[in-house]
Design an enzyme around this catalytic site. Structure first.
Site, PDB file in Angstrom:
ATOM      1  N   TYR A  22       0.831  -1.198   0.000  1.00  0.00           N
ATOM      2  CA  TYR A  22       0.000   0.000   0.000  1.00  0.00           C
ATOM      3  C   TYR A  22       0.872   1.258   0.000  1.00  0.00           C
ATOM      4  CZ  TYR A  22      -2.897   3.814   1.503  1.00  0.00           C
ATOM      5  OH  TYR A  22      -3.504   5.043   1.579  1.00  0.00           O
ATOM      6  N   ALA A  77      -1.643   8.645   4.371  1.00  0.00           N
ATOM      7  CA  ALA A  77      -2.789   8.037   5.042  1.00  0.00           C
ATOM      8  C   ALA A  77      -2.386   6.830   5.875  1.00  0.00           C
ATOM      9  CB  ALA A  77      -3.829   7.620   3.997  1.00  0.00           C
ATOM     10  N   SER A 104      -3.056  13.860   7.122  1.00  0.00           N
ATOM     11  CA  SER A 104      -4.010  13.439   6.105  1.00  0.00           C
ATOM     12  C   SER A 104      -5.413  13.335   6.684  1.00  0.00           C
ATOM     13  CB  SER A 104      -3.589  12.078   5.534  1.00  0.00           C
ATOM     14  OG  SER A 104      -4.600  11.541   4.702  1.00  0.00           O
ATOM     15  N   TYR A 128      -9.541  16.054   2.077  1.00  0.00           N
ATOM     16  CA  TYR A 128     -10.360  15.470   1.030  1.00  0.00           C
ATOM     17  C   TYR A 128     -11.773  16.026   1.219  1.00  0.00           C
ATOM     18  CZ  TYR A 128      -6.762  12.077  -0.254  1.00  0.00           C
ATOM     19  OH  TYR A 128      -5.600  11.490  -0.700  1.00  0.00           O
ATOM     20  N   THR A 154      -6.403  18.652  -1.522  1.00  0.00           N
ATOM     21  CA  THR A 154      -5.936  17.762  -2.586  1.00  0.00           C
ATOM     22  C   THR A 154      -6.964  17.774  -3.710  1.00  0.00           C
ATOM     23  OG1 THR A 154      -4.642  16.347  -1.126  1.00  0.00           O
ATOM     24  CG2 THR A 154      -5.403  15.376  -3.178  1.00  0.00           C
ATOM     25  N   ARG A 163      -4.840   0.918  -8.144  1.00  0.00           N
ATOM     26  CA  ARG A 163      -3.555   0.506  -7.583  1.00  0.00           C
ATOM     27  C   ARG A 163      -3.499  -1.018  -7.525  1.00  0.00           C
ATOM     28  NH1 ARG A 163      -4.213   5.113  -2.866  1.00  0.00           N
ATOM     29  NH2 ARG A 163      -4.594   6.806  -4.359  1.00  0.00           N
ATOM     30  N   LYS A 222      -2.970  21.197  -3.628  1.00  0.00           N
ATOM     31  CA  LYS A 222      -2.037  20.098  -3.879  1.00  0.00           C
ATOM     32  C   LYS A 222      -2.543  19.209  -5.018  1.00  0.00           C
ATOM     33  CE  LYS A 222       0.190  16.140  -1.549  1.00  0.00           C
ATOM     34  NZ  LYS A 222      -0.391  15.020  -2.324  1.00  0.00           N
ATOM     35  N   HIS A 246       0.516  12.883  -6.789  1.00  0.00           N
ATOM     36  CA  HIS A 246       0.013  11.983  -5.745  1.00  0.00           C
ATOM     37  C   HIS A 246       0.931  10.767  -5.576  1.00  0.00           C
ATOM     38  CE1 HIS A 246      -3.901  11.803  -3.458  1.00  0.00           C
ATOM     39  NE2 HIS A 246      -3.367  10.667  -3.079  1.00  0.00           N
ATOM     40  N   GLY A 279       9.060  11.858  -5.124  1.00  0.00           N
ATOM     41  CA  GLY A 279      10.362  11.329  -5.509  1.00  0.00           C
ATOM     42  C   GLY A 279      11.532  11.748  -4.656  1.00  0.00           C
TER      43      GLY A 279
END
Length: 366
Positions: A22, A77, A104, A128, A154, A163, A222, A246, A279
Site C-alpha cells: 500500500y 494516510a 491526512s 479530502y 488535494t 492501484r 495540492k 500523488h 520522488g
C-alpha cells in the site's frame, strides 16, 4: 542505516506485505511512480567554488513560518499500519526536527489529537472534500481551532487511482483502525471504491471560494501538474500550490513532479509559493527542486519508511539525515542558505554547456 533506501529495506522486512505494498505502490504499471525518482537523475548540479561556506543554514520560510529545512512531512494516510503510534509519532519527530507535518484526512487521529501530541509545532491539514459539505465545513473549523497553520486541499482525487498491488494482495484496512475525519463509515474490504464515494467529484474552482469563506487558514492546493491549473489556483485565492502527481498513485502516465515544476514556477512563482512533492529520497533531490524554483519540498514515503523501521526515532533519523544531506549539498554548491540556490546551480543532463548562452553568475550574485 545511513540513507532512505536503507530505511525502506528495513520497513519492507518489518511490515505486513499488504501494508508495504500500500505504501510503496502506485497506479497502473507504476510508470509515474518510477518517473518521480528517475527525474532527479536527469538534472545535474552546477557547484560554485571558492565561496565562503563557513556558516551555512538550512532554514527556510514557508507561508510565513520559519522551518529548519526546505523539507516537510507530506500527508500520508493510515500511518498506524506502519507503527502503532502512527501520526502521533510522526508529529513529534517533525516538531523536534523543526519542520511541518501535514496530517491526512485519512488518518487515525483528529486535528486536536495531533496538535496535542506536539503542542505549538507547525502543522498543516490535508483535506479530502466530502460530499457532505456541512461535515467539510466542520472539519475545516476543527483544523483552525486546533491551531494548524494551513489547509491543504488535494485536487487530484475525484476518484481513487487503480492501484494493482492492493488489488493483487486483496489489501484491506484493519477493523480497529480509527478514521475520525470521515463523515461516514469506510467499507474496509473495498476501501478504494469507498474513497470515491467519500470525495465529491463535482467540485470546481468556484467551490474554493466557499472553502476560503469557511476557513481563514492559508489555502494550499495540492495536485497541480499544469501551468493552467496553477494560474487558476492563484486566481482563486491559493497561498501556495504543491506540484504533485500523488506519488504516482492516481493517473499513471502523467509527468514526474520535477519535470513539471519549471512550468508551474514560470506561471505563478511570483504570485504564490510553489512546493514540490514526489520522488524525494536525497538531500540533493531537494537542492535540485530549489534550483528549479520550489520554495520547499515534501516527502511522504521517506518518512513512512522511517516510521515503519523505527517509530518516532526512525522518523527523526530520516529527517536528520536528509537535513544533513541538504547542509552538505549547500556547502558543496557554494551556497550559504536555500535562498541562494538558483537556476544557475542546475542544468539538464545531456549536451555540454553552450557558452553562447552566457555563463551563470556566482551564488552570492546570480
Amino acid at each position: 542505516m545511513i540513507n532512505v533506501a536503507d530505511f525502506e529495506e528495513a520497513a519492507r522486512e518489518r511490515l505486513d506485505p499488504g501494508a508495504y505494498g500500500y505504501f510503496a505502490g502506485g497506479a497502473g504499471d507504476e510508470h509515474t511512480l518510477r518517473a518521480n525518482v528517475a527525474a532527479f537523475a536527469r538534472w545535474e548540479l552546477r557547484p560554485r567554488v571558492l565561496v565562503d561556506v563557513s556558516e551555512v543554514s538550512t532554514a527556510v520560510t514557508v507561508l510565513g513560518t520559519e522551518l529548519s529545512m526546505p523539507l516537510l512531512a507530506a500527508p500520508t494516510a493510515f500511518q498506524r499500519l506502519a507503527e502503532p503510534d502512527g501520526e502521533l509519532a510522526t508529529a513529534r519527530a517533525a516538531a523536534a526536527a523543526g519542520t511541518v507535518m501535514c496530517l491526512s484526512t485519512l488518518s487515525s487521529v483528529s486535528p486536536a489529537e495531533l496538535a496535542g501530541a506536539a503542542p505549538g509545532a507547525p502543522q498543516w491539514f490535508q483535506l479530502y472534500w466530502s460530499q457532505d459539505r456541512g461535515f467539510t465545513g466542520e472539519l475545516a473549523a476543527a483544523v483552525a481551532e486546533a491551531g494548524f497553520r494551513a489547509l491543504v486541499l488535494t485536487v487530484d482525487f475525484p476518484v481513487a487511482g487503480r492501484r494493482e498491488r492492493d488489488l493483487r494482495a486483496a489489501f484491506a484496512l484493519p477493523d480497529d483502525l480509527p478514521l475520525p475525519n470521515l463523515p461516514v463509515r469506510l467499507e474496509r474490504r473495498d476501501f478504494h471504491r469507498e474513497l470515491g464515494a467519500i470525495v465529491d467529484p463535482s467540485l470546481t474552482w468556484r467551490d474554493l471560494e466557499w472553502l476560503r469563506s469557511a476557513c481563514d487558514l492559508p489555502l494550499v492546493v495540492k495536485g497541480v501538474l499544469t501551468a493552467e491549473d496553477a494560474l487558476l489556483a492563484a486566481e482563486h485565492g491559493a497561498a501556495a500550490v504543491i506540484v504533485s502527481n500523488h506519488g504516482g498513485r492516481q493517473l499513471d502516465g502523467v509527468p514526474a513532479s520535477l519535470d513539471v515544476l519549471p512550468e508551474v514556477v514560470d506561471a505563478v512563482g511570483e504570485r504564490v509559493e510553489v512546493l514540490l512533492d514526489g520522488g524525494i529520497r536525497r538531500g540533493t533531490d531537494v537542492l535540485k527542486a530549489l534550483a528549479l524554483g520550489a520554495r520547499a519540498t515534501l516527502a511522504g514515503r521517506a518518512v513512512i519508511w522511517g516510521l515503519a523501521a523505527g517509530g518516532e526515532e526512525g522518523v527523526a533519523h530520516v529527517l536528520a539525515l536528509l537535513r544533513k544531506e541538504i547542509e552538505v549539498g549547500l556547502k558543496l554548491l557554494g551556497c550559504a542558505s536555500p535562498a541562494e540556490v538558483t537556476q544557475a546551480h542546475v542544468r539538464r543532463a545531456g549536451p555540454p554547456y553552450d557558452p553562447g548562452r552566457g555563463a551563470p553568475g556566482n551564488c552570492r550574485n546570480p
